[in-house]
Design a protein around this motif. Structure first.
Motif, PDB file in Angstrom:
ATOM      1  N   ALA A  83       3.940   3.055  18.474  1.00 38.96           N
ATOM      2  CA  ALA A  83       2.957   3.415  19.500  1.00 38.96           C
ATOM      3  C   ALA A  83       2.253   4.715  19.150  1.00 38.96           C
ATOM      4  CB  ALA A  83       3.637   3.536  20.858  1.00 38.96           C
ATOM      5  N   ARG A  84       3.002   5.693  18.696  1.00 38.94           N
ATOM      6  CA  ARG A  84       2.394   6.985  18.342  1.00 38.94           C
ATOM      7  C   ARG A  84       1.453   6.840  17.146  1.00 38.94           C
ATOM      8  NH1 ARG A  84       5.981  12.213  19.529  1.00 38.94           N
ATOM      9  NH2 ARG A  84       6.936  11.602  21.507  1.00 38.94           N
ATOM     10  N   MET A  85       1.854   6.052  16.157  1.00 43.74           N
ATOM     11  CA  MET A  85       0.997   5.864  14.991  1.00 43.74           C
ATOM     12  C   MET A  85      -0.279   5.119  15.372  1.00 43.74           C
ATOM     13  SD  MET A  85       3.541   5.209  11.743  1.00 43.74           S
ATOM     14  CE  MET A  85       4.310   3.737  12.428  1.00 43.74           C
ATOM     15  N   ALA A  86      -0.147   4.122  16.239  1.00 42.84           N
ATOM     16  CA  ALA A  86      -1.322   3.364  16.672  1.00 42.84           C
ATOM     17  C   ALA A  86      -2.285   4.250  17.453  1.00 42.84           C
ATOM     18  CB  ALA A  86      -0.888   2.171  17.518  1.00 42.84           C
ATOM     19  N   LYS A  87      -1.751   5.076  18.350  1.00 44.53           N
ATOM     20  CA  LYS A  87      -2.620   5.985  19.100  1.00 44.53           C
ATOM     21  C   LYS A  87      -3.340   6.933  18.152  1.00 44.53           C
ATOM     22  CE  LYS A  87      -2.791   9.904  22.238  1.00 44.53           C
ATOM     23  NZ  LYS A  87      -2.241  10.666  23.358  1.00 44.53           N
ATOM     24  N   GLU A  88      -2.627   7.478  17.179  1.00 44.99           N
ATOM     25  CA  GLU A  88      -3.249   8.412  16.243  1.00 44.99           C
ATOM     26  C   GLU A  88      -4.390   7.742  15.481  1.00 44.99           C
ATOM     27  OE1 GLU A  88      -1.865  11.756  12.950  1.00 44.99           O
ATOM     28  OE2 GLU A  88      -0.538  10.058  13.384  1.00 44.99           O
ATOM     29  N   ALA A  89      -4.187   6.499  15.063  1.00 49.07           N
ATOM     30  CA  ALA A  89      -5.232   5.773  14.334  1.00 49.07           C
ATOM     31  C   ALA A  89      -6.445   5.500  15.217  1.00 49.07           C
ATOM     32  CB  ALA A  89      -4.673   4.463  13.789  1.00 49.07           C
ATOM     33  N   ILE A  90      -6.199   5.106  16.449  1.00 51.47           N
ATOM     34  CA  ILE A  90      -7.294   4.825  17.388  1.00 51.47           C
ATOM     35  C   ILE A  90      -8.090   6.090  17.675  1.00 51.47           C
ATOM     36  CG2 ILE A  90      -7.827   4.142  19.765  1.00 51.47           C
ATOM     37  CD1 ILE A  90      -5.323   2.260  19.535  1.00 51.47           C
ATOM     38  N   GLU A  91      -7.389   7.196  17.915  1.00 57.67           N
ATOM     39  CA  GLU A  91      -8.070   8.456  18.195  1.00 57.67           C
ATOM     40  C   GLU A  91      -8.901   8.921  17.002  1.00 57.67           C
ATOM     41  OE1 GLU A  91      -7.954  10.469  21.285  1.00 57.67           O
ATOM     42  OE2 GLU A  91      -7.593   8.350  21.710  1.00 57.67           O
ATOM     43  N   ALA A  92      -8.370   8.757  15.805  1.00 54.41           N
ATOM     44  CA  ALA A  92      -9.111   9.160  14.614  1.00 54.41           C
ATOM     45  C   ALA A  92     -10.375   8.329  14.459  1.00 54.41           C
ATOM     46  CB  ALA A  92      -8.226   9.023  13.377  1.00 54.41           C
ATOM     47  N   SER A  93     -10.287   7.047  14.805  1.00 50.13           N
ATOM     48  CA  SER A  93     -11.452   6.168  14.709  1.00 50.13           C
ATOM     49  C   SER A  93     -12.506   6.518  15.745  1.00 50.13           C
ATOM     50  CB  SER A  93     -11.018   4.712  14.883  1.00 50.13           C
ATOM     51  OG  SER A  93     -10.123   4.312  13.871  1.00 50.13           O
ATOM     52  N   ALA A  94     -12.059   6.833  16.941  1.00 49.53           N
ATOM     53  CA  ALA A  94     -12.992   7.070  18.053  1.00 49.53           C
ATOM     54  C   ALA A  94     -13.600   8.459  18.030  1.00 49.53           C
ATOM     55  CB  ALA A  94     -12.285   6.836  19.382  1.00 49.53           C
ATOM     56  N   HIS A  95     -12.889   9.431  17.464  1.00 47.66           N
ATOM     57  CA  HIS A  95     -13.309  10.830  17.595  1.00 47.66           C
ATOM     58  C   HIS A  95     -13.429  11.551  16.260  1.00 47.66           C
ATOM     59  CE1 HIS A  95     -12.750  10.367  21.885  1.00 47.66           C
ATOM     60  NE2 HIS A  95     -11.519   9.951  21.687  1.00 47.66           N
ATOM     61  N   SER A  96     -13.755  10.830  15.214  1.00 50.24           N
ATOM     62  CA  SER A  96     -13.781  11.446  13.885  1.00 50.24           C
ATOM     63  C   SER A  96     -14.803  12.572  13.769  1.00 50.24           C
ATOM     64  CB  SER A  96     -14.061  10.384  12.817  1.00 50.24           C
ATOM     65  OG  SER A  96     -15.301   9.741  13.062  1.00 50.24           O
ATOM     66  N   LEU A  97     -15.882  12.511  14.554  1.00 47.22           N
ATOM     67  CA  LEU A  97     -16.918  13.543  14.497  1.00 47.22           C
ATOM     68  C   LEU A  97     -16.866  14.488  15.703  1.00 47.22           C
ATOM     69  CD1 LEU A  97     -19.983  11.464  13.244  1.00 47.22           C
ATOM     70  CD2 LEU A  97     -18.583  13.055  11.920  1.00 47.22           C
TER      71      LEU A  97
END
Length: 250
Positions: free
Chosen positions: A197-211
């Motif tokens: 769950a933590r890894m999935a959240k980190e990946a989603i956040e990186a995708s959504a907020h990269s800039l």
């Protein structure tokens, strides 16, 4: 599951300097807790009216040097960043209104569960200030650029049903039921394997907020600049005098 409650016991639940420091400290503490899979952030009868403009600690900033002011206004964005970077799933339970800095804090969480009488508003731009606390990238990621302009630039009140349609909130429940609904959602997340769950959240956040940082790192300097404008003074004066403001672009 952990629950953080911010409740000053009044009808504003405003964010004083002390409250912001304590909320940031709570997030920092939880960031090191591997036993917690979900975190609830709850308010009182209302979620928050935003920054406590009557707080002596906030008023004291006007007598500081510019460098000292720049350091002091880090607290708001640092508070939101502390909640945004938590690896656990975070859920804001919102009763009543959620305004200004209160909304900036709420959009720093993964989910927002709101009561049917809740409403949302960002008064900063109509008062001649920018919307800071690095909240704009998070708002745009949730509701898109067109709706973000309505919310941020126009400062219009957004009722719960519209907030749900826009994607600003994820659930609407009956008045007084936001906390229980948020806990139910948290229990769903607690049933998922925590490392995955933590890894999935980190990946989603990186995708959504990269800039996100690249587009918001200057907003505290913009805040300091906009607070010195004549338009800001006129907006505040007109609000107090209950009249239409007259802006000159200065």
């Amino acid at each position: 599951m952990a629950e953080v409650t911010f409740d000053r016991g009044d009808d504003l639940n405003a964010l004083s300097v002390q409250a912001m420091e304590e909320l940031k400290a709570a997030a920092d503490l939880l960031s090191r807790d591997t036993s917690v899979s979900a975190v609830l952030l709850t308010g009182g009868a209302v979620f928050s009216a935003g920054a406590d403009l009557g707080d002596p600690a906030l008023r004291k900033r006007s007598s500081m040097s510019l460098l000292e002011q720049r350091e002091a206004v880090r607290l708001g964005p640092d508070l939101c960043e502390a909640w945004a970077r938590l690896e656990q799933i975070t859920i804001a339970a919102i009763e009543g209104f959620c305004i200004g800095g209160g909304l900036a804090l709420a959009v720093s969480c993964d989910h927002r569960v709101a009561s049917q009488d809740a409403h949302f508003r960002l008064p900063e731009v109509p008062l001649g200030m920018n919307m800071s606390w690095r909240s704009i990238p998070r708002i745009v990621a949730l509701i898109g650029p067109s709706r973000a302009k309505e919310l941020v630039v126009l400062g219009q009140k957004v009722e719960a049903e519209k907030a749900l349609a826009w994607g600003l909130v994820d659930r609407i429940v009956g008045k007084g039921e936001a906390n229980d609904a948020a806990r139910a959602l948290a229990r769903d997340y607690c049933a998922v394997p925590p490392i995955a769950a933590r890894m999935a959240k980190e990946a989603i956040e990186a995708s959504a907020h990269s800039l996100a940082y690249a587009t918001s790192f200057m907003d505290r300097d913009q805040f300091l600049l906009s607070r010195t404008s004549k338009d800001h003074e006129e907006a505040v004066r007109a609000f107090s005098e209950k009249r239409a403001p007259k802006f000159g672009g200065d």
